[in-house]
Design a protein around this motif. Structure first.
Motif, PDB file in Angstrom:
ATOM      1  N   LYS A  27       0.832  -1.204   0.000  1.00 57.14           N
ATOM      2  CA  LYS A  27       0.000   0.000   0.000  1.00 57.14           C
ATOM      3  C   LYS A  27       0.867   1.253   0.000  1.00 57.14           C
ATOM      4  CE  LYS A  27      -3.936  -1.948   2.556  1.00 57.14           C
ATOM      5  NZ  LYS A  27      -4.725  -1.826   3.800  1.00 57.14           N
ATOM      6  N   GLN A  28       1.891   1.249   0.843  1.00 62.99           N
ATOM      7  CA  GLN A  28       2.735   2.436   0.957  1.00 62.99           C
ATOM      8  C   GLN A  28       3.574   2.643  -0.301  1.00 62.99           C
ATOM      9  OE1 GLN A  28       2.066   4.160   3.463  1.00 62.99           O
ATOM     10  NE2 GLN A  28       3.635   5.728   3.688  1.00 62.99           N
ATOM     11  N   LEU A  29       4.056   1.550  -0.892  1.00 63.94           N
ATOM     12  CA  LEU A  29       4.827   1.672  -2.118  1.00 63.94           C
ATOM     13  C   LEU A  29       3.935   2.171  -3.255  1.00 63.94           C
ATOM     14  CD1 LEU A  29       7.491   1.349  -3.566  1.00 63.94           C
ATOM     15  CD2 LEU A  29       6.993  -1.079  -3.903  1.00 63.94           C
ATOM     16  N   PHE A  30       2.697   1.717  -3.292  1.00 58.43           N
ATOM     17  CA  PHE A  30       1.745   2.204  -4.294  1.00 58.43           C
ATOM     18  C   PHE A  30       1.539   3.711  -4.139  1.00 58.43           C
ATOM     19  CE2 PHE A  30      -1.672   1.623  -7.327  1.00 58.43           C
ATOM     20  CZ  PHE A  30      -2.547   2.641  -7.033  1.00 58.43           C
ATOM     21  N   LYS A  31       1.324   4.138  -2.899  1.00 57.12           N
ATOM     22  CA  LYS A  31       1.146   5.562  -2.619  1.00 57.12           C
ATOM     23  C   LYS A  31       2.381   6.350  -3.037  1.00 57.12           C
ATOM     24  CE  LYS A  31       0.151   8.662   1.287  1.00 57.12           C
ATOM     25  NZ  LYS A  31      -0.072   8.716   2.753  1.00 57.12           N
ATOM     26  N   THR A  32       3.537   5.757  -2.811  1.00 56.01           N
ATOM     27  CA  THR A  32       4.793   6.411  -3.162  1.00 56.01           C
ATOM     28  C   THR A  32       4.922   6.603  -4.664  1.00 56.01           C
ATOM     29  OG1 THR A  32       5.893   5.419  -1.238  1.00 56.01           O
ATOM     30  CG2 THR A  32       7.310   6.214  -3.017  1.00 56.01           C
ATOM     31  N   LEU A  33       4.637   5.551  -5.437  1.00 53.09           N
ATOM     32  CA  LEU A  33       4.822   5.617  -6.879  1.00 53.09           C
ATOM     33  C   LEU A  33       3.903   6.637  -7.534  1.00 53.09           C
ATOM     34  CD1 LEU A  33       5.217   1.806  -7.709  1.00 53.09           C
ATOM     35  CD2 LEU A  33       6.992   3.517  -7.318  1.00 53.09           C
ATOM     36  N   LYS A  34       2.766   6.917  -6.890  1.00 53.25           N
ATOM     37  CA  LYS A  34       1.852   7.907  -7.459  1.00 53.25           C
ATOM     38  C   LYS A  34       2.289   9.340  -7.192  1.00 53.25           C
ATOM     39  CE  LYS A  34      -2.539   7.234  -7.335  1.00 53.25           C
ATOM     40  NZ  LYS A  34      -3.912   7.005  -6.865  1.00 53.25           N
ATOM     41  N   GLN A  35       3.357   9.509  -6.382  1.00 55.33           N
ATOM     42  CA  GLN A  35       3.842  10.850  -6.041  1.00 55.33           C
ATOM     43  C   GLN A  35       5.149  11.186  -6.757  1.00 55.33           C
ATOM     44  OE1 GLN A  35       2.240  13.021  -4.224  1.00 55.33           O
ATOM     45  NE2 GLN A  35       0.584  11.680  -3.572  1.00 55.33           N
ATOM     46  N   LEU A  36       5.542  10.372  -7.719  1.00 56.79           N
ATOM     47  CA  LEU A  36       6.869  10.517  -8.307  1.00 56.79           C
ATOM     48  C   LEU A  36       7.015  11.784  -9.137  1.00 56.79           C
ATOM     49  CD1 LEU A  36       7.852   6.913  -9.421  1.00 56.79           C
ATOM     50  CD2 LEU A  36       8.341   8.102  -7.311  1.00 56.79           C
ATOM     51  N   ASP A  37       8.214  12.376  -9.064  1.00 56.42           N
ATOM     52  CA  ASP A  37       8.584  13.474  -9.943  1.00 56.42           C
ATOM     53  C   ASP A  37       8.890  12.907 -11.329  1.00 56.42           C
ATOM     54  OD1 ASP A  37      10.498  14.855  -7.243  1.00 56.42           O
ATOM     55  OD2 ASP A  37       8.442  15.293  -7.837  1.00 56.42           O
ATOM     56  N   PRO A  38       8.817  13.755 -12.382  1.00 54.67           N
ATOM     57  CA  PRO A  38       9.110  13.261 -13.740  1.00 54.67           C
ATOM     58  C   PRO A  38      10.498  12.648 -13.888  1.00 54.67           C
ATOM     59  CG  PRO A  38       8.061  15.422 -13.818  1.00 54.67           C
ATOM     60  CD  PRO A  38       8.359  15.147 -12.379  1.00 54.67           C
ATOM     61  N   ASP A  39      11.485  13.134 -13.075  1.00 55.88           N
ATOM     62  CA  ASP A  39      12.854  12.636 -13.207  1.00 55.88           C
ATOM     63  C   ASP A  39      13.083  11.309 -12.487  1.00 55.88           C
ATOM     64  OD1 ASP A  39      14.140  16.007 -12.900  1.00 55.88           O
ATOM     65  OD2 ASP A  39      13.563  14.875 -14.679  1.00 55.88           O
ATOM     66  N   ALA A  40      12.109  10.873 -11.695  1.00 52.32           N
ATOM     67  CA  ALA A  40      12.319   9.693 -10.859  1.00 52.32           C
ATOM     68  C   ALA A  40      12.555   8.436 -11.692  1.00 52.32           C
ATOM     69  CB  ALA A  40      11.132   9.488  -9.921  1.00 52.32           C
ATOM     70  N   LEU A  41      11.788   8.265 -12.786  1.00 53.95           N
ATOM     71  CA  LEU A  41      11.962   7.075 -13.614  1.00 53.95           C
ATOM     72  C   LEU A  41      13.383   7.018 -14.178  1.00 53.95           C
ATOM     73  CD1 LEU A  41      10.875   4.564 -15.021  1.00 53.95           C
ATOM     74  CD2 LEU A  41      10.006   6.040 -16.860  1.00 53.95           C
ATOM     75  N   HIS A  42      13.886   8.167 -14.618  1.00 57.19           N
ATOM     76  CA  HIS A  42      15.258   8.205 -15.144  1.00 57.19           C
ATOM     77  C   HIS A  42      16.259   7.815 -14.068  1.00 57.19           C
ATOM     78  CE1 HIS A  42      18.835   9.551 -17.287  1.00 57.19           C
ATOM     79  NE2 HIS A  42      19.150  10.273 -16.222  1.00 57.19           N
ATOM     80  N   ASN A  43      16.068   8.344 -12.845  1.00 63.79           N
ATOM     81  CA  ASN A  43      16.989   8.035 -11.748  1.00 63.79           C
ATOM     82  C   ASN A  43      16.979   6.543 -11.410  1.00 63.79           C
ATOM     83  OD1 ASN A  43      17.503  10.764 -11.634  1.00 63.79           O
ATOM     84  ND2 ASN A  43      16.106  11.140  -9.924  1.00 63.79           N
ATOM     85  N   VAL A  44      15.787   5.958 -11.403  1.00 66.17           N
ATOM     86  CA  VAL A  44      15.652   4.540 -11.073  1.00 66.17           C
ATOM     87  C   VAL A  44      16.305   3.675 -12.146  1.00 66.17           C
ATOM     88  CG1 VAL A  44      13.990   2.648 -10.822  1.00 66.17           C
ATOM     89  CG2 VAL A  44      13.592   4.821  -9.644  1.00 66.17           C
ATOM     90  N   THR A  45      15.973   3.944 -13.403  1.00 57.90           N
ATOM     91  CA  THR A  45      16.523   3.118 -14.484  1.00 57.90           C
ATOM     92  C   THR A  45      18.037   3.263 -14.583  1.00 57.90           C
ATOM     93  OG1 THR A  45      16.022   4.897 -16.058  1.00 57.90           O
ATOM     94  CG2 THR A  45      14.398   3.131 -15.820  1.00 57.90           C
ATOM     95  N   ALA A  46      18.542   4.463 -14.313  1.00 53.74           N
ATOM     96  CA  ALA A  46      19.991   4.675 -14.386  1.00 53.74           C
ATOM     97  C   ALA A  46      20.711   3.924 -13.270  1.00 53.74           C
ATOM     98  CB  ALA A  46      20.307   6.165 -14.319  1.00 53.74           C
TER      99      ALA A  46
END
Length: 739
Positions: A642-661
């Motif tokens: 539940k908390q991780l779901f809530k977290t992913l919905k609050q992501l900044d646009p740059d977060a995906l790039h940071n994670v994949t990198a």
């Protein structure tokens, strides 16, 4: 403490006096659901005991701690909604004198606010239509407030899309718009007021001092469907709701602030022009972002347009994309109806998120029902292909692929009509009532997920829907995770009826089955486990799953897949051929849901915050007397998920790039964080483990990182002995302190 208690008692007494006489019905309406049910039954104005005064109701709120000496926000909200200035000032003065902070306290629901506005706009003809439609009301009802009280007591009207649509179809134009969240009217004086429309996320702030002291203005705020728009050139598009502020031409002593969301993505790659006209018959004036006008100017920030104005007019925002990077948010809707001679008409519609309800109403008027919750997409200024395919060989689609030209895509709200024909005559006693179709939108260099819909192809029953004047959705906008609303990408509820995709008796009639291609499980797992539920409940459960499947389509399907990662096998979660219905069927096969246990479905819908889905599960539980009594963790989502779901919905646009990198995922070309996280969990690089959570949180940054680390501190010691817990807490708290 004694003085405050006395002030609180006096506040309740003085507040209740504003609701004496006919206004008692306003108070009764606002408190519906806040007062215990056994008292609610006695609140009928004719039969209520003499002791059930206005002050009695207010005291019941304090008895159940809904209001306290330090918590009076509900009273303030009631005063604002009912527009009783004296009651509002009374509460404000109490708050000010006692230094009370109520920002996060209980308020009236959006449904109740909009319904109050609708009833306030209604007239005697509305009442007569309501009485004629609902046989149980009888003829003794004298006003709309008593009618709604009786309807809500009998559960004939509640915060349920299907029931709201029917009730809204009986109201006049302004009342229906108010119920739909498309118009709001308030009497505003020199103290100012804030008006907000959920439909289009439109806010109008009339500041203190904008109106002369001693005067009042009946201010209106409306989201309209304007057809007379200026001629658009290539790459130009209307990217906002069209807003009417009234009364037209009203001039203020201080500027007001109007704001709304817009549909331009990557603002730096767009040119913006404000559209203004003073009267409905005037031509639109175009105002550039860098203008020197004193009466009106505008700015843009984080997906919203802010307009400073000193007079009321019509307003909208036009944008021109300077490159392909400048994309536009749009919403896909799919409508359908059964025709004669074994033919089914399916229509796709692309529109602005702020126009969803008005588009739905237009289609319902001609008997076309929404088949899915609106799906948010990002569109480029390029031609878009729309392809429809069907799952059954006995059906075919005439002209499977159609093209929407780039100009039409950005200048209009285009639709494409597909005719589905049965190739051979329907077999006698055939149980196949639902046909699964897939809608695929495609643009060059733009990947858009396919959308699956369930078409009701039962020909023995005409698909007429609600009366022609209907078309009210319980909440505006687009389901969570679509990326359509500003900032969060969420609008608390999908604008489609709860019967989308499968009408009220479209699932399975008693004693029949559903063919495997419909996406509705045969339910064998439930019977094999020895559940002997009556056939009506079992059929209702099948229908529930089919309807829920239509709530989780497109981008939102990824959310469902994420929430079920701990419940299903990895192969099932990652199966590219699966849709939401397939996952729900797997849950039933594993015994995680059944006709008598929908606790996990309740957890999923509450966590995902898709109002349509929540309404479906709640209604099923109420109608079939299913209790939420399963406490086993097997039938719940973990706090981590539940908390991780809530977290992913609050992501900044740059977060995906940071994670994949960081995790070296660039080779997979993930276009969204849900797929990236699914991969990380599959490879066990992310799990309910303090160290792995810490590493992942550090990649996110911003509000999302904070939310996830809060879970890490509070829940990270679960299952450890006292020594381990102490060491763990020390370790995590030091980490957070360092950041």
């Amino acid at each position: 403490m004694g003085d405050l208690q006395e002030e609180f008692i006096q506040l309740k007494l003085d507040f209740s006096k504003y609701y004496e006489g006919e206004k008692y019905k306003w108070l009764r309406f606002c408190l519906f659901g806040h007062v215990p049910a056994h008292f609610q039954i006695k609140l009928n104005t004719k039969s209520r005991p003499t002791s059930f005064t206005e002050n009695f109701l207010i005291n019941k709120l304090s008895d159940n701690k809904t209001i306290t000496q330090h918590k009076v926000n509900l009273l303030l909200d009631i005063a604002k909604v009912t527009q009783l200035k004296g009651a509002e000032q009374l509460v404000i003065q109490y708050i000010k004198d006692n230094n009370i902070h109520n920002a996060d306290e209980e308020k009236l629901s959006q449904y109740r606010r909009q319904l109050f506005q609708a009833l306030s706009e209604s007239d005697q003809s509305d009442l007569q239509r309501v009485i004629s439609h609902y046989d149980d009301l009888g003829t003794e009802i004298k006003d709309i407030w008593d009618a709604v009280y009786k309807l809500e007591m009998g559960l004939l009207l509640e915060d349920n899309p299907e029931k709201i649509i029917v009730f809204g179809s009986l109201l006049g134009i302004d009342s229906k718009k108010a119920l739909n969240g498309q118009i709001m009217k308030l009497s505003v004086d020199s103290d100012g007021r804030v008006l907000h429309l959920q439909d289009g996320d439109i806010t109008l702030e009339v500041h203190q001092g904008a109106i002369e002291k001693g005067e009042t203005v009946n201010v209106s705020l409306e989201n309209i469907l304007e057809e007379d728009m200026p001629v658009l050139h290539p790459h130009e598009s209307i990217i906002s709701p069209i807003v009417k502020c009234g009364p037209e031409g009203t001039i203020f002593h201080k500027p007001c602030l109007l704001s709304f969301t817009h549909d331009a993505v990557n603002e730096e790659f767009w040119e913006f022009t404000l559209l203004v006209k003073d009267h409905i018959q005037d031509e639109w004036k175009q105002i550039a972002l860098t203008n020197d006008r004193k009466d009106v100017h505008f700015t843009l920030s984080k997906g919203r347009c802010y307009i400073t104005l000193n007079h009321f007019s019509f307003y909208g925002l036009m944008g021109r994309a300077r490159s392909a990077i400048g994309r536009k948010k749009m919403v896909l809707e799919v409508f359908g109806k059964m025709l004669a001679n074994d033919e089914y008409q399916l229509q796709t519609r692309l529109c602005k998120s702020s126009d969803v309800k008005m588009v739905e109403e237009a289609h319902r008027k001609i008997g076309e029902q929404p088949l899915i919750a609106p799906v948010g997409i990002l569109s480029m200024y390029k031609d878009m292909k729309v392809t429809v395919t069907v799952s059954k060989q006995e059906w075919k689609v005439q002209k499977e692929e159609q093209t929407v030209k780039a100009n039409d895509l950005w200048r209009t709200e285009p639709y494409k009509t597909f005719l589905l024909k049965r190739k051979k005559k329907k077999k006698k006693n055939s149980s196949a009532k639902v046909l699964k179709a897939t809608v695929l939108l495609s643009q060059e260099s733009n990947n858009i997920d396919p959308v699956e819909v369930n078409c009701d192809v039962e020909t023995s029953r005409p698909n007429l829907g609600v009366p022609s004047s209907a078309g009210v959705s319980s909440s505006a906008g687009v389901s969570s995770g679509t990326g359509v609303s500003s900032g969060t990408g969420v609008s608390s509820v999908a604008g489609t009826s709860s019967g989308a995709g499968v009408s009220s008796d479209a699932g399975v009639s008693s004693g029949t089955g559903v063919s495997s291609g419909t996406g509705v499980s045969s339910g064998a797992g439930a019977w094999n486990r020895g559940i002997r539920q009556d056939s009506k409940t079992f059929d209702n459960f099948r229908i529930l799953k089919a309807r829920l499947g239509n709530c989780f389509v497109g981008e939102i399907y990824r959310c469902l897949r994420f929430l079920l990662f701990d419940k299903l096998d990895v192969g099932e979660i990652t199966n590219q051929d699966f849709n939401a219905n397939d996952l729900l069927n797997k849950l039933e096969d594993k015994g995680l849901i059944s006709p008598t246990n929908v606790n996990l479905l309740l957890e999923i819908t509450n966590t995902s915050e898709i109002q349509q889905a929540k309404n479906l599960v709640s209604k099923y539980m109420t109608d079939n007397k299913v209790e939420n009594k399963h406490t086993d963790k097997t039938f719940k989502l973990s706090l981590y998920r539940k908390q991780l779901f809530k977290t992913l919905k609050q992501l900044d646009p740059d977060a995906l790039h940071n994670v994949t990198a960081y995790y070296d995922l660039t080779k997979y070309s993930f276009s969204n964080v849900w797929d990236a996280v699914l991969h990380l969990e599959k490879e066990e690089e992310l799990a309910d483990n303090p160290d792995k959570i810490q590493i992942f949180a550090d990649r996110l940054g911003g509000k999302a990182r904070k939310i996830l680390l809060e879970y890490n501190v509070v829940e990270g010691n679960s299952g450890k002995d006292e020594k381990e817990t102490a060491e763990y807490d020390k370790k995590v708290i030091i980490k957070i302190f360092l950041y």
